[in-house]
Design a protein around this motif. Structure first.
Motif, PDB file in Angstrom:
ATOM      1  N   GLY A  13       0.761  -1.186   0.122  1.00 10.96           N
ATOM      2  CA  GLY A  13       0.028  -0.018   0.085  1.00 10.96           C
ATOM      3  C   GLY A  13       0.904   1.265   0.211  1.00 10.96           C
ATOM      4  N   ALA A  14       1.900   1.216  -0.999  1.00 12.86           N
ATOM      5  CA  ALA A  14       2.783   2.413  -0.953  1.00 12.86           C
ATOM      6  C   ALA A  14       2.507   3.465  -2.204  1.00 12.86           C
ATOM      7  CB  ALA A  14       4.274   2.047  -1.123  1.00 12.86           C
ATOM      8  N   SER A  15       1.098   3.507  -2.621  1.00 13.39           N
ATOM      9  CA  SER A  15       0.998   4.565  -3.764  1.00 13.39           C
ATOM     10  C   SER A  15       0.414   5.733  -3.119  1.00 13.39           C
ATOM     11  CB  SER A  15      -0.339   3.640  -4.680  1.00 13.39           C
ATOM     12  OG  SER A  15      -1.357   3.590  -3.891  1.00 13.39           O
ATOM     13  N   ALA A  37       0.199  -1.811  -4.306  1.00 14.18           N
ATOM     14  CA  ALA A  37      -1.455  -1.270  -4.373  1.00 14.18           C
ATOM     15  C   ALA A  37      -2.319  -2.095  -5.511  1.00 14.18           C
ATOM     16  CB  ALA A  37      -1.131   0.311  -4.425  1.00 14.18           C
ATOM     17  N   ARG A  38      -3.247  -1.706  -5.066  1.00 12.65           N
ATOM     18  CA  ARG A  38      -4.570  -2.171  -6.256  1.00 12.65           C
ATOM     19  C   ARG A  38      -4.420  -1.338  -7.439  1.00 12.65           C
ATOM     20  NH1 ARG A  38      -9.145  -2.492  -2.014  1.00 12.65           N
ATOM     21  NH2 ARG A  38      -8.349  -0.535  -1.916  1.00 12.65           N
ATOM     22  N   ASP A  62      -3.765  -7.143  -5.178  1.00 18.49           N
ATOM     23  CA  ASP A  62      -4.501  -7.216  -4.031  1.00 18.49           C
ATOM     24  C   ASP A  62      -3.658  -7.952  -2.969  1.00 18.49           C
ATOM     25  OD1 ASP A  62      -6.551  -7.500  -1.902  1.00 18.49           O
ATOM     26  OD2 ASP A  62      -7.851  -6.999  -3.188  1.00 18.49           O
ATOM     27  N   ALA A  89      -0.863  -1.926   4.092  1.00 13.83           N
ATOM     28  CA  ALA A  89      -2.210  -1.776   3.146  1.00 13.83           C
ATOM     29  C   ALA A  89      -3.242  -2.199   3.926  1.00 13.83           C
ATOM     30  CB  ALA A  89      -1.881  -2.510   1.999  1.00 13.83           C
ATOM     31  N   ILE A  91      -7.882  -1.514   4.734  1.00  6.95           N
ATOM     32  CA  ILE A  91      -9.131  -0.810   4.502  1.00  6.95           C
ATOM     33  C   ILE A  91      -9.818  -0.521   5.844  1.00  6.95           C
ATOM     34  CG2 ILE A  91      -9.293  -1.616   2.189  1.00  6.95           C
ATOM     35  CD1 ILE A  91     -11.256  -3.818   3.011  1.00  6.95           C
TER      36      ILE A  91
HETATM   37  N1  LIG Z   1      -4.722   7.745   8.132  1.00  5.70           N
HETATM   38  C1  LIG Z   1      -4.878   7.508   9.521  1.00  5.70           C
HETATM   39  O1  LIG Z   1      -5.440   8.447  10.317  1.00  5.70           O
HETATM   40  C2  LIG Z   1      -4.359   6.287  10.072  1.00  5.70           C
HETATM   41  C3  LIG Z   1      -4.452   6.221  11.566  1.00  5.70           C
HETATM   42  C4  LIG Z   1      -3.875   5.074  12.113  1.00  5.70           C
HETATM   43  C5  LIG Z   1      -3.507   4.188  11.294  1.00  5.70           C
HETATM   44  N2  LIG Z   1      -3.549   4.012  10.170  1.00  5.70           N
HETATM   45  C6  LIG Z   1      -2.989   3.148   9.373  1.00  5.70           C
HETATM   46  O2  LIG Z   1      -1.945   3.330   8.496  1.00  5.70           O
HETATM   47  C7  LIG Z   1      -1.931   2.560   7.221  1.00  5.70           C
HETATM   48  C8  LIG Z   1      -2.275   3.538   5.999  1.00  5.70           C
HETATM   49  O3  LIG Z   1      -2.953   4.499   6.241  1.00  5.70           O
HETATM   50  P1  LIG Z   1      -3.333   5.737   5.238  1.00  5.70           P
HETATM   51  O4  LIG Z   1      -4.141   6.624   5.767  1.00  5.70           O
HETATM   52  O5  LIG Z   1      -2.049   5.903   4.651  1.00  5.70           O
HETATM   53  O6  LIG Z   1      -4.068   4.693   4.296  1.00  5.70           O
HETATM   54  P2  LIG Z   1      -4.407   5.183   2.524  1.00  5.70           P
HETATM   55  O7  LIG Z   1      -4.304   6.443   2.199  1.00  5.70           O
HETATM   56  O8  LIG Z   1      -5.829   4.663   2.458  1.00  5.70           O
HETATM   57  O9  LIG Z   1      -3.720   4.270   1.517  1.00  5.70           O
HETATM   58  C9  LIG Z   1      -3.537   3.027   1.602  1.00  5.70           C
HETATM   59  C10 LIG Z   1      -2.740   2.113   0.910  1.00  5.70           C
HETATM   60  O10 LIG Z   1      -3.052   0.906   0.782  1.00  5.70           O
HETATM   61  C11 LIG Z   1      -3.319   0.332  -0.595  1.00  5.70           C
HETATM   62  N3  LIG Z   1      -4.046  -0.685  -0.292  1.00  5.70           N
HETATM   63  C12 LIG Z   1      -5.461  -0.633   0.276  1.00  5.70           C
HETATM   64  N4  LIG Z   1      -5.962  -2.003   0.170  1.00  5.70           N
HETATM   65  C13 LIG Z   1      -5.073  -2.859  -0.673  1.00  5.70           C
HETATM   66  C14 LIG Z   1      -4.906  -4.076  -0.956  1.00  5.70           C
HETATM   67  N5  LIG Z   1      -6.087  -4.906  -0.615  1.00  5.70           N
HETATM   68  N6  LIG Z   1      -3.985  -4.462  -1.440  1.00  5.70           N
HETATM   69  C15 LIG Z   1      -2.703  -3.660  -1.755  1.00  5.70           C
HETATM   70  N7  LIG Z   1      -2.842  -2.524  -1.350  1.00  5.70           N
HETATM   71  C16 LIG Z   1      -3.864  -1.900  -0.819  1.00  5.70           C
HETATM   72  C17 LIG Z   1      -3.757   1.642  -1.208  1.00  5.70           C
HETATM   73  O11 LIG Z   1      -3.942   1.572  -2.712  1.00  5.70           O
HETATM   74  P3  LIG Z   1      -5.200   0.895  -3.411  1.00  5.70           P
HETATM   75  O12 LIG Z   1      -6.445   1.372  -2.928  1.00  5.70           O
HETATM   76  O13 LIG Z   1      -4.919   1.457  -4.885  1.00  5.70           O
HETATM   77  O14 LIG Z   1      -5.071  -0.525  -3.369  1.00  5.70           O
HETATM   78  C18 LIG Z   1      -3.045   2.693  -0.763  1.00  5.70           C
HETATM   79  O15 LIG Z   1      -1.739   2.840  -1.538  1.00  5.70           O
HETATM   80  C19 LIG Z   1      -3.087   1.750   7.525  1.00  5.70           C
HETATM   81  O16 LIG Z   1      -2.768   0.490   7.841  1.00  5.70           O
HETATM   82  C20 LIG Z   1      -3.804   2.236   8.360  1.00  5.70           C
HETATM   83  O17 LIG Z   1      -4.863   1.240   8.911  1.00  5.70           O
HETATM   84  C21 LIG Z   1      -3.837   5.304   9.450  1.00  5.70           C
END
Ligand SMILES: NC(=O)c1ccc[n+]([C@@H]2O[C@H](COP(=O)([O-])OP(=O)(O)OC[C@H]3O[C@@H](n4cnc5c(N)ncnc54)[C@H](OP(=O)(O)O)[C@@H]3O)[C@@H](O)[C@H]2O)c1
Length: 126
Positions: A13-15, A37-38, A62, A89, A91
Motif C-alpha cells: 500500500g505504498a501508492s 497497491a491495487r 491485492d 495496506a 481498508i
Molecule cells: N490515516 C490515519 O489516520 C491512520 C491512523 C491510524 C492508522 N493508520 C494506518 O496506516 C496505514 C495507512 O493508512 P493511510 O491513511 O495512509 O491509508 P490510505 O491513504 O488509504 O492508503 C492505503 C494504501 O494501501 C493500498 N491498499 C489498500 N488496500 C489494499 C489491498 N487490498 N492490497 C494492496 N494495497 C492496498 C492503497 O492503494 P489502493 O487503494 O490502490 O489499493 C493505498 O496505497 C493503514 O494500515 C491504516 O490502518 C492510518
C-alpha cells in the motif's frame, strides 16, 4: 571490491498516504523498495517518483490475492532478501464505523482478509 550495503524493504500500500511517505523516506536513505497497491496508475506514478532515488519494483495487486503475494515474495527474493516488511495496506470499511450488530458481514470479512489475514500470510510466505 564493492561492498553491497543497500537494504531492501517491502511496503504494501505504498501508492499514497503513510506507505508512500515511508517509501519516500527510505528511498532518500538509499533503501531498495518493493511496493504494491491495487490501483496500477497511482502505483506507477509513485514508482516513477521513487525510482529517481533508488531501485524500485512495483507490483500492482491485492494483498488478499495469493498469487499477488507470491509475486511480492519472488520480487523480495530477486532483491536479495528483505531487511524490513511494512504491512501497511489496509481498508477502513464503512465510515462512520457501524455497530457490529449492523455491520455488513461481507464487508467485515473483507476488512479482516485485508487487515489481518493477508499481513499474516505475507509474513508466513516470506
Ligand atoms: N490515516 C490515519 O489516520 C491512520 C491512523 C491510524 C492508522 N493508520 C494506518 O496506516 C496505514 C495507512 O493508512 P493511510 O491513511 O495512509 O491509508 P490510505 O491513504 O488509504 O492508503 C492505503 C494504501 O494501501 C493500498 N491498499 C489498500 N488496500 C489494499 C489491498 N487490498 N492490497 C494492496 N494495497 C492496498 C492503497 O492503494 P489502493 O487503494 O490502490 O489499493 C493505498 O496505497 C493503514 O494500515 C491504516 O490502518 C492510518
Amino acid at each position: 571490491m564493492t561492498i553491497h550495503t543497500s537494504r531492501t524493504a517491502l511496503i504494501t500500500g505504498a501508492s499514497r498516504g503513510l506507505g508512500l511517505a515511508l517509501a519516500r523516506q527510505l528511498a532518500a536513505q538509499g533503501w531498495q523498495l518493493v511496493i504494491d497497491a491495487r490501483g496500477s496508475e497511482a502505483l506507477a506514478t509513485a514508482r516513477a517518483e521513487l525510482a529517481q532515488q533508488t531501485r524500485v519494483i512495483a507490483i500492482p495487486g491485492d494483498v488478499t490475492d495469493t498469487r499477488h503475494r507470491r509475486a511480492l515474495v519472488e520480487a523480495a527474493q530477486e532483491s536479495g532478501g528483505l531487511d524490513a516488511l511494512v504491512n501497511n495496506a489496509s481498508i477502513l470499511g464503512p465510515s462512520p464505523q457501524p455497530n457490529l450488530l449492523d455491520y455488513p458481514l461481507d464487508v467485515l470479512e473483507q476488512v479482516y482478509r485485508t487487515n489481518v489475514i493477508a499481513p499474516l500470510a505475507l509474513i508466513q510466505d516470506l
